[in-house]
Scaffold this motif. Structure first.
Motif, PDB file in Angstrom:
ATOM      1  N   LEU A 114       0.836  -1.210   0.000  1.00  0.00           N
ATOM      2  CA  LEU A 114       0.000   0.000   0.000  1.00  0.00           C
ATOM      3  C   LEU A 114       0.870   1.260   0.000  1.00  0.00           C
ATOM      4  N   LEU A 115       1.999   1.208   0.697  1.00  0.00           N
ATOM      5  CA  LEU A 115       2.927   2.351   0.670  1.00  0.00           C
ATOM      6  C   LEU A 115       3.535   2.526  -0.720  1.00  0.00           C
ATOM      7  N   ALA A 116       3.871   1.421  -1.374  1.00  0.00           N
ATOM      8  CA  ALA A 116       4.411   1.501  -2.739  1.00  0.00           C
ATOM      9  C   ALA A 116       3.366   2.088  -3.681  1.00  0.00           C
ATOM     10  N   ALA A 117       2.104   1.677  -3.492  1.00  0.00           N
ATOM     11  CA  ALA A 117       1.027   2.226  -4.323  1.00  0.00           C
ATOM     12  C   ALA A 117       0.916   3.734  -4.109  1.00  0.00           C
ATOM     13  N   ARG A 118       1.028   4.139  -2.850  1.00  0.00           N
ATOM     14  CA  ARG A 118       0.949   5.579  -2.571  1.00  0.00           C
ATOM     15  C   ARG A 118       2.144   6.315  -3.187  1.00  0.00           C
ATOM     16  N   ALA A 119       3.311   5.704  -3.135  1.00  0.00           N
ATOM     17  CA  ALA A 119       4.535   6.349  -3.644  1.00  0.00           C
ATOM     18  C   ALA A 119       4.467   6.633  -5.139  1.00  0.00           C
ATOM     19  N   VAL A 120       3.690   5.836  -5.869  1.00  0.00           N
ATOM     20  CA  VAL A 120       3.607   6.053  -7.325  1.00  0.00           C
ATOM     21  C   VAL A 120       2.211   6.487  -7.757  1.00  0.00           C
ATOM     22  N   ASN A 121       1.366   6.795  -6.764  1.00  0.00           N
ATOM     23  CA  ASN A 121      -0.020   7.211  -7.047  1.00  0.00           C
ATOM     24  C   ASN A 121      -0.773   6.162  -7.862  1.00  0.00           C
ATOM     25  N   ALA A 122      -0.636   4.919  -7.457  1.00  0.00           N
ATOM     26  CA  ALA A 122      -1.384   3.844  -8.118  1.00  0.00           C
ATOM     27  C   ALA A 122      -2.738   3.697  -7.437  1.00  0.00           C
ATOM     28  N   ASP A 123      -3.742   3.328  -8.227  1.00  0.00           N
ATOM     29  CA  ASP A 123      -5.062   3.219  -7.593  1.00  0.00           C
ATOM     30  C   ASP A 123      -5.558   1.782  -7.490  1.00  0.00           C
ATOM     31  N   HIS A 124      -4.746   0.816  -7.875  1.00  0.00           N
ATOM     32  CA  HIS A 124      -5.064  -0.561  -7.524  1.00  0.00           C
ATOM     33  C   HIS A 124      -3.788  -1.406  -7.504  1.00  0.00           C
ATOM     34  N   ALA A 125      -3.924  -2.575  -6.877  1.00  0.00           N
ATOM     35  CA  ALA A 125      -2.720  -3.379  -6.615  1.00  0.00           C
ATOM     36  C   ALA A 125      -3.033  -4.864  -6.766  1.00  0.00           C
ATOM     37  N   TYR A 126      -1.973  -5.631  -6.979  1.00  0.00           N
ATOM     38  CA  TYR A 126      -2.077  -7.082  -7.102  1.00  0.00           C
ATOM     39  C   TYR A 126      -1.051  -7.746  -6.183  1.00  0.00           C
ATOM     40  N   VAL A 127      -1.430  -8.931  -5.719  1.00  0.00           N
ATOM     41  CA  VAL A 127      -0.465  -9.816  -5.051  1.00  0.00           C
ATOM     42  C   VAL A 127      -0.344 -11.033  -5.963  1.00  0.00           C
ATOM     43  N   TYR A 128       0.859 -11.300  -6.430  1.00  0.00           N
ATOM     44  CA  TYR A 128       1.094 -12.322  -7.460  1.00  0.00           C
ATOM     45  C   TYR A 128       1.883 -13.473  -6.833  1.00  0.00           C
ATOM     46  N   VAL A 129       1.272 -14.649  -6.772  1.00  0.00           N
ATOM     47  CA  VAL A 129       1.902 -15.780  -6.072  1.00  0.00           C
ATOM     48  C   VAL A 129       1.602 -17.097  -6.794  1.00  0.00           C
ATOM     49  N   SER A 130       2.370 -18.128  -6.419  1.00  0.00           N
ATOM     50  CA  SER A 130       2.017 -19.468  -6.887  1.00  0.00           C
ATOM     51  C   SER A 130       1.712 -20.387  -5.709  1.00  0.00           C
ATOM     52  N   ASP A 131       2.029 -19.933  -4.518  1.00  0.00           N
ATOM     53  CA  ASP A 131       1.915 -20.762  -3.320  1.00  0.00           C
ATOM     54  C   ASP A 131       0.530 -20.554  -2.680  1.00  0.00           C
TER      55      ASP A 131
END
Ligand code: SF4
Length: 423
Positions: A114-131
């Motif tokens: 969420l901090l990274a999203a704020r740092a680049v002014n992103a308005d949505h995010a993903y968590v990418y996993v295989s586990d």
């Protein structure tokens, strides 16, 4: 509850109780536990976060050690809507750090995302996993925290190349988790065509600690070029793996002695499968990207495999080359043919059936195929072959003269590698 296996031992860093990635051996993070640790507490604006990252010289923990401030700035300066991805697809078979963080410290990872999203002014995010366990843990954290921007979890089949940045974009957009040619890079044109920040899970965890504890706490550890701590996965074939938080710059031999005692080491695989095979002299290396690179290898994502007196570097190289041959994404001709040829030559060397021409071909291919693939897998295969021939030529020559008993005794399950940490 995630069941622990005896295959992994967690080793926290001593002397830094407030900002640890690994708080204690048995630890599962809950929101009620994370908040009193300073989690989600600070809400700096985008510029403040980017400045903090720049001052702390936070570098990516995914493998390349790229400056995070540069990545953040590239996406922040791009036009239009943006998104952020927490990359937890840990393709390296000898690493477990990202799985640990996702399973055990999901709020630390979510906070960093969420901090990274704020740092680049992103308005949505993903968590990418295989586990699956990582996905389940993150799902609980998202439900508990209810972030102000949508956070989606995307799961893909595990694979060495599935965590490569362009493969991440392709998979989130509904394609196979295989790399594409670059440019465009994800920061230019990523998920859905948007500028996309793809950040390794451990890097996001450090970002959250950086915001809650400040740059000075981060800079207490490490070197000028490699600041802070990192998660080292230390393993031996058949032995329990150690996941330890280690300051950059620590001497590998000291870390091994601290966590495993005085053991005999006959070889070292730096960066897990990606950074080359070394002799025991690698124990003298300080663990920084620069020191390992200057020695001809790669620290990568911080995985280190130790070979013991019963292991041979040649059969280890053959095992790894066979793995790369199976794992190549079948897209680049140089990679398809090159990994196959290097795997066959190394298998012949390990079985005592190779001749001088095979070794000459190994040397030629491992030099000529560098940077000929769309992703790093082919380079990693080349590093395995080149480092073996370069650093241990007498051992290679001995395998031309007579079969090796240690190689004959080494075996992996069919279609697998004995260096994978099953956790
Ligand atoms: S270099 Fe190999 S693994 Fe990477 S995209 Fe090309 S074929 Fe696939």
């Amino acid at each position: 509850m995630i069941t622990e296996t005896a295959a992994v031992r967690i080793r926290p860093l001593t002397g830094a109780p407030t900002r640890l990635l690994l708080p204690k051996e048995q630890y599962w993070e809950d929101l009620a536990d994370y908040l009193p640790r300073g989690g989600y507490a600070r809400t700096p604006d985008a510029e403040q976060i980017r400045e903090l990252v720049r001052v702390a010289n936070l570098r990516g923990r995914g493998g390349a050690g790229f400056p995070t401030a540069v990545k953040l700035a590239s996406v922040a300066e791009a036009a239009g809507p943006r998104c952020v991805v927490a990359n937890g697809e840990e393709g390296e078979p000898a690493s477990i750090k990202d799985r640990y963080l996702l399973r055990r410290r999901p709020h630390l990872v979510l906070d960093g995302l969420l901090l990274a999203a704020r740092a680049v002014n992103a308005d949505h995010a993903y968590v990418y996993v295989s586990d699956d366990a990582s996905a389940a843990s993150m799902r609980v954290a998202i439900a508990q925290r209810r972030p102000s921007i949508p956070v989606r979890i995307v799961t893909v089949p595990a694979g060495y190349v599935a965590g490569e940045a362009s493969a991440v974009v392709r998979a989130i957009d509904g394609g196979p988790a295989k790399p594409t040619a670059k440019p465009p890079h994800p920061y230019q044109q990523g998920v859905g065509g948007m500028p996309t920040l793809i950040q390794n899970v451990e890097t996001l965890a450090h970002l959250a600690l950086l915001v809650s504890h400040g740059a000075a706490a981060h800079l207490e550890h490490g070197t000028t070029e490699c600041t802070g701590t990192f998660l080292l996965t230390l393993s031996r074939p058949g032995g329990p793996a150690i996941l330890a938080e280690v300051p950059y710059g620590a001497r590998l031999g000291d870390v091994v002695t601290e966590h495993l005692g005085p053991i005999e080491v006959s070889g070292v695989l730096m960066g897990g499968f990606a950074g080359g095979i070394f002799g025991p002299e690698a124990l003298d290396l300080p663990l920084t990207h620069e020191d390992v690179r200057n020695a001809g290898g790669m620290l990568g994502c911080g995985a280190v495999i130790l070979l013991g007196p019963e292991d041979c570097q040649v059969s280890a190289a053959a095992d790894i080359a066979a793995y790369f041959d199976r794992e190549n994404a079948g897209q680049c001709g140089a990679c398809i043919k090159g990994t196959d040829a290097m795997a066959r030559d190394l298998a012949a060397l390990a079985s005592g059936t190779a001749g001088p021409d095979d070794v000459a071909r190994l040397e030629r291919l491992s030099a000529n195929l560098l940077r000929r693939g769309s992703c790093g897998l082919l380079d990693a295969a080349c590093a395995t072959a080149a480092s073996l021939v370069r650093t241990n030529r007498p051992l290679v020559d001995a395998h031309l003269a007579a079969p090796c008993r240690r190689c004959a005794d080494a075996s992996s399950p069919p279609g697998e590698t004995r260096f994978r940490i099953n956790w």
